[in-house]
Design an enzyme around this catalytic site. Structure first.
Site, PDB file in Angstrom:
ATOM      1  N   HIS A 133       0.813  -1.229   0.000  1.00  0.00           N
ATOM      2  CA  HIS A 133       0.000   0.000   0.000  1.00  0.00           C
ATOM      3  C   HIS A 133       0.844   1.275   0.000  1.00  0.00           C
ATOM      4  O   HIS A 133       0.303   2.366  -0.168  1.00  0.00           O
ATOM      5  CB  HIS A 133      -0.916   0.040   1.231  1.00  0.00           C
ATOM      6  CG  HIS A 133      -1.962  -1.015   1.241  1.00  0.00           C
ATOM      7  ND1 HIS A 133      -2.812  -1.229   0.178  1.00  0.00           N
ATOM      8  CD2 HIS A 133      -2.311  -1.930   2.187  1.00  0.00           C
ATOM      9  CE1 HIS A 133      -3.632  -2.226   0.470  1.00  0.00           C
ATOM     10  NE2 HIS A 133      -3.345  -2.675   1.679  1.00  0.00           N
ATOM     11  N   ALA A 134       2.136   1.123   0.252  1.00  0.00           N
ATOM     12  CA  ALA A 134       2.977   2.327   0.321  1.00  0.00           C
ATOM     13  C   ALA A 134       3.198   2.873  -1.078  1.00  0.00           C
ATOM     14  O   ALA A 134       3.820   2.231  -1.915  1.00  0.00           O
ATOM     15  CB  ALA A 134       4.307   2.014   1.002  1.00  0.00           C
TER      16      ALA A 134
END
EC number: 3.5.1.98
Lengths: 706, 706
Positions: A206-207
């Site tokens: 998700h980064a």
């Protein structure tokens, strides 16, 4: 760093030195042993072993230091019920590997020699240079700054972020999974291990390049893939990232959205963007941009609760054909285990065996070059069992059998996979035929201009009915003044206003049974028919000299956009009542027969007008359509009356029987009966006699007749 | 013999002794490392290794004695060009394994210690008792009798048999592959090897219980499967036999046709029974009998020349889902390599990599219990390379990449696989949804009674056209007296007999574009349309005040059986000419436009009547339909005239361009042009202007107009 390539090339052409030897053996080959039983000994020189993959171990990346990044407790509650991205996640996986003999570490302390099956890949912190291949300088510096923050600052940043937390160990800890993922991939690419498993945290997918999010600080897999492509330009030209975490890997996707060297395939819950991370980027129609167009594939679950059947279906129909055509040099699994059975965040039901089967399938790509990197997954037992199953397949064990019975994939999922295939068939040859299979005559999907230029099939179907009813039985049209509907929407027997008994049949446009050519997707007209479900009722009514009103409600129209068949049905029925039926002087008995979705018009009318003086009975063939409650606007006793005087025939597999096995649907839905079969055609055939008997009873004509 | 089972059970439940230990570790699990960085050492007792499969070797069955069965030479020719079932077949496979380091036998003599990767499984003769589990006593005794036969008797029996030969070593040799197959399976079932490869001959799958055939004396795989089921009743309850030999394994099928413990799946050339063994037993609709019903699956290639694409398609669509649902305890591959690229008997193109991929997939069944037994395959290089690829996957190597590009499966094969799925969906849950996908509204396939009870879709389509043309342009019907065709077959502009210029459009019933629901297979009427290809030409002609005749030829009808759209088209066109057009007083110019199959009526008319006085041009949109030659019955110059005055537009991928890349179709077919696209709709759109310009030219109206 690319000396590896040379080695590989030699290994892939094992016959380099064998030509001479083959020549030598030619004579032997030509001598048929049946005549000469003498065993001539032919000497094959002992050559370099040609088998280089299977004798290698599986790499394992694990380091207790990654447990130091953790949420700062702000209440006793958080101690009892810790944050799901919990440091124990990696420990539990390591532990189960030891307990099952995959690694030999009785102390569970992270020893260097793991035994015969797995090789320890030391974890190191990713360098800033490596991280900057994916992330912005600002993001890196921000994460670095958390090292020196006060408790209050950390809590503030935790509060501000998108589902992330920080402590003073976060920066150091987060560089480790990043470096671990790089090293795990490197060991595979350099041929030091046959494949590898990076048991790392915090997760990464998700980064985004510029921001942390969803428990992720750095995009571990993206950083690894970028650095491998950079450092092994000759031996690794294409990487496939398969992300089976239940959440969309928005960070990974973004890192390669314009890149044709990385094929990103993600299977995740989407549900119209309601499921985390819930951005439009996770939608199935996001296929990449620029030269990356066609190298992004989102397989989105439209509903939760999916399991083995759906994942196996997606793998066989999409992932594997696409992977084989892409021909990656390395496959990285972004391996969240939050789709696993038992994970309360994912709420899905993938079994450990299914993870094993998927891993086994992916092993057949990229000459076995496979690296599995942990992402999410929050049920400690489930992730341990799932990871064990994956690790066993990595070392060479067969996957366990899938549990019995393997249920059908959910219809919504089949539909979605079909959409994905149609869309991706623009980019992937392997889907061309499968695309044709989904039923399109044209090279391009049908568009508004094709629809507007050509004649709608549903109009032709109603026209045929009109023809038939007017030619055979002198039916006439009943005009609907000022309603924007086709003239032939309502047809009726002549002199309907003088009828004593009237059957009102309200139906959707008739189904057609169409035989489809599996290759071209065209319809084989010679054996396709219109299934006119109302005709049997009309003929039955005509035999008894009843008046008949036949109402055809198109389920949808081409325009306008906000058209609803159900609302049209309601409007038409109210109109019929208000403008015609209530003025019919002779009418004494009415039976309504609803078929399909448009039955809602009948229910609506009964609630909004008091028709009880003449309406004797209501028969609705529901099929798989939704139950409509009667809203008793006239008076409260209507619901009871409706229940007493109606039969609602549903499919055997109708949802209403599943939700509450023990309970029947409530009375406001009428008397709902469960048929033995499914499908409108089939339930009408099954219940025709019951329905007509019920009408006759209500007309009190039963005794006269029988 | 069933002590194995107990061992397996323990191994499959590895957590037996771990409960206590898990309790001990609970404390550790609950301590979050972020607060206490002290490394508490938890002792996990060194337990029995849980990994039992991957450390095992792959078994190998090979014995030079199997080379002694060979055809007796009766001519020098046979020495130069030996019988394809050649003793060198097994030697060449053994040799390539040694050359590639899978076994360590520099002398190629069949040593006992094969090295680290493979374990020798000694070959023994099958006992009579074992053979009699499958074969009749008479058959066994006959084969035994060949041992003592004279050369003349042997040659006589060889002559008499169905593609088999005998020498005095045949009996002894043939008992070896049978015993070898048993031992190879036994070693897997008992857990002594992880899987096994039996390099044996003569092959077995054509040998029926009572007779030898197709190079096969005893049915090796069947004998092995029967004896395994008999001797390991607890641990082996179900066996799947996957036969990828290019020929149908009639012998194996027969042995288990009424047996629900053995699932026999064969992929083979069938071609309407023209390919060996050519019995109806090899047809796809043979699904087993009695309690064996549903446990036989023939996947038949309707054409030769299939390759990787077709085999991968069959595996993913049929073999693997079926195998997972069957849950075999053992998988045996009847592994002929005569579908391999280069085999002149099989004439197919399966690559070694594809054999590797198929083996890899099958390894995921039966917890890896897999035994590969050689059947046919006659190109010595091809079988060696194929077997090597299979053996590498057995020992744990990844399969090689499939060659690029992976072509689409042949349409005929997709169609056949669809049939297989529909048929087998009666027995296998995994195909239910796939069945729905093939487009049927009903639980049961459509039958004559459904067709006769309901309204044919093609009639509704023509009715709509009639409606439209009569409402908008006052078209009238042109009666076809005494022809048994619908009234609206021929429509025309009013006063057609007075027209000077006439466009005659002859078309098949219009296509419909139907959007299909992928789940239910029903047609989504709201976005399905009738594609009226002739309408643009009609409107174009009307704009120019031409007379128009529109002829609709139904491609097929429901009855009678012997109806042919093409013949009807010919009859209608002749009728039109003989009864109408030749009597039209004012007609000076005619252009014919043919669309689809019914264009053959135009070609027929032009050859059978001299219409050249008025016919100026002929445009035919052929699509993918077959080219029709003009048969010049009137005079020889007709062909030249036809070529000069016609345009025949074909699909880009039309067969006529493939057969003879260098040559154009001959003049008798007219001037055939290759379009850029495929599909009638698309080529009409592409060539509309060219077609109408050509007509104007021929009418000599071009200069006036432009």
């Amino acid at each position: 760093m690319d000396s590896v390539m040379v080695k590989k090339e030699v290994l892939e052409n094992p016959d380099h030195d064998l030509k001479r030897k083959l020549e030598e053996n030619k004579e032997e080959e030509n001598s048929l042993s049946t005549t000469s039983k003498s065993k001539r000994q032919v000497i094959v020189p002992v050559c370099m072993p040609k088998i280089h993959y299977s004798p290698l171990k599986t790499g394992l990346c694990y380091d207790v230091r990654m447990r130091y990044h953790a949420k700062i407790f702000t209440s006793y509650f958080e101690y009892i019920d810790p944050h799901p991205e919990d440091p124990r996640r990696i420990y539990r996986i390591y532990k189960i590997l030891a307990e099952n003999g995959l690694i030999n570490d009785p102390t569970l302390s992270g020893v260097d020699d793991l035994g015969d099956l797995m090789l320890k890949i030391p974890v190191r912190a990713a360098t800033s240079e490596e991280i900057l291949e994916v992330h912005t300088k600002e993001h890196l510096e921000f994460i670095e700054s958390t090292e020196k923050m006060s408790r209050e600052e950390l809590l503030k940043e935790t509060e501000k972020g998108d589902s992330v937390y920080f402590n003073n160990d976060s920066y150091a800890s987060a560089r480790l999974p990043c470096g671990g993922a790089i090293e795990a991939c490197k060991a595979v690419v350099e041929g030091r291990v046959k494949n590898s498993l990076a048991v790392v945290r915090p997760p990464g997918h998700h980064a985004e390049p510029q921001a942390a999010g969803g428990f992720c600080l750095f995009s571990n897999v993206a950083v690894a893939a970028k650095n491998i492509l950079k450092n092994y330009p000759e031996s690794v030209r294409r990487i496939m990232i398969l992300d089976w975490d239940i959440h969309h890997g928005n960070g990974t996707q973004k890192s390669f959205y314009q890149d044709d060297q990385v094929l990103y395939v993600s299977l995740h819950r989407f549900e119209m963007g309601k499921y985390y991370p819930g951005t439009i980027q996770g939608q199935y129609d996001q296929t990449g941009e620029g030269k990356g167009e066609g190298f992004n594939c989102n397989i989105t679950w439209p509903v939760g609760g999916v399991g083995d059947a759906e994942y196996m279906w997606a793998f066989e129909q999409v992932v594997m054909p696409m992977g084989r055509e892409f021909k990656p040099d390395l496959v990285i699994i972004s391996s969240g285990f939050d789709a696993a059975d038992g994970d309360t965040i994912g709420q899905c039901h993938v079994t450990p065996s299914c993870y094993g089967h998927m891993t086994h399938m992916l092993k057949s790509l990229a000459r076995g070059n496979l690296c599995v990197v942990l992402e999410g997954g929050y049920n400690l037992d489930a992730i341990a069992r799932s990871a064990l199953s994956v690790a066993k397949v990595l070392i060479g064990e067969p996957p366990d059998e899938l549990p019995d019975p393997l249920s059908d994939p959910k219809p919504e999922v089949i539909e979605m996979i079909d959409k994905v295939i149609r869309l991706q068939s623009k980019y992937w040859n392997c889907f061309r035929r499968r695309h044709a299979n989904s039923g399109c005559n044209f090279n391009e999907p049908i568009n508004d201009s094709i629809i507007s230029k050509n004649f709608p099939l549903q109009k032709a179907i109603r026209q045929q009915q009109q023809h038939y009813l007017s030619d055979e039985f002198n039916f006439v049209t009943l005009p609907l003044v000022s309603m924007d509907l086709p003239d032939n929407t309502v047809l009726c027997t002549p002199n309907i206003s003088e009828s004593n008994t009237i059957i009102i049949v309200v139906h959707d446009t008739s189904d057609i049974w169409a035989k489809r050519n599996v290759i071209s997707g065209t319809i084989d007209l010679s054996s396709s028919v219109i299934i006119d479900n109302s005709l049997d009722f009309i003929k039955w009514g005509l035999d008894r000299k009843y008046g008949i009103i036949d109402v055809n409600i198109p389920l949808t129209l081409f325009e306008p956009d906000n058209y609803s068949g159900m609302i049209t049905s309601q409007e038409v029925l109210i109109y019929l009542w208000d403008n015609y039926i209530k003025y019919f002087p002779s009418v004494a008995k009415i039976a309504f027969i609803g078929i399909g979705d448009s039955y809602s018009g009948i229910v609506h009318l009964l609630g909004h007008r008091d028709t009880r003086a003449v309406t004797k009975t209501v028969i609705n063939f529901l099929g798989d359509k939704q139950l409509k409650p009667l809203v008793p606007l006239v008076d409260e006793t209507l619901s009871e009356w409706y229940f007493k005087n109606s039969l609602i025939f549903s499919n055997n597999s109708h949802q209403c029987w599943k939700e509450n096995e023990s309970r029947k649907p409530r009375k406001k839905f009428g008397r709902v009966l469960r048929c033995d079969t499914d499908g409108l055609n089939n339930i009408i055939e099954e219940r025709f006699e019951e329905a007509t008997d019920f009408i006759l009873d209500s007309f009190e004509e039963w005794s006269d007749e029988e």
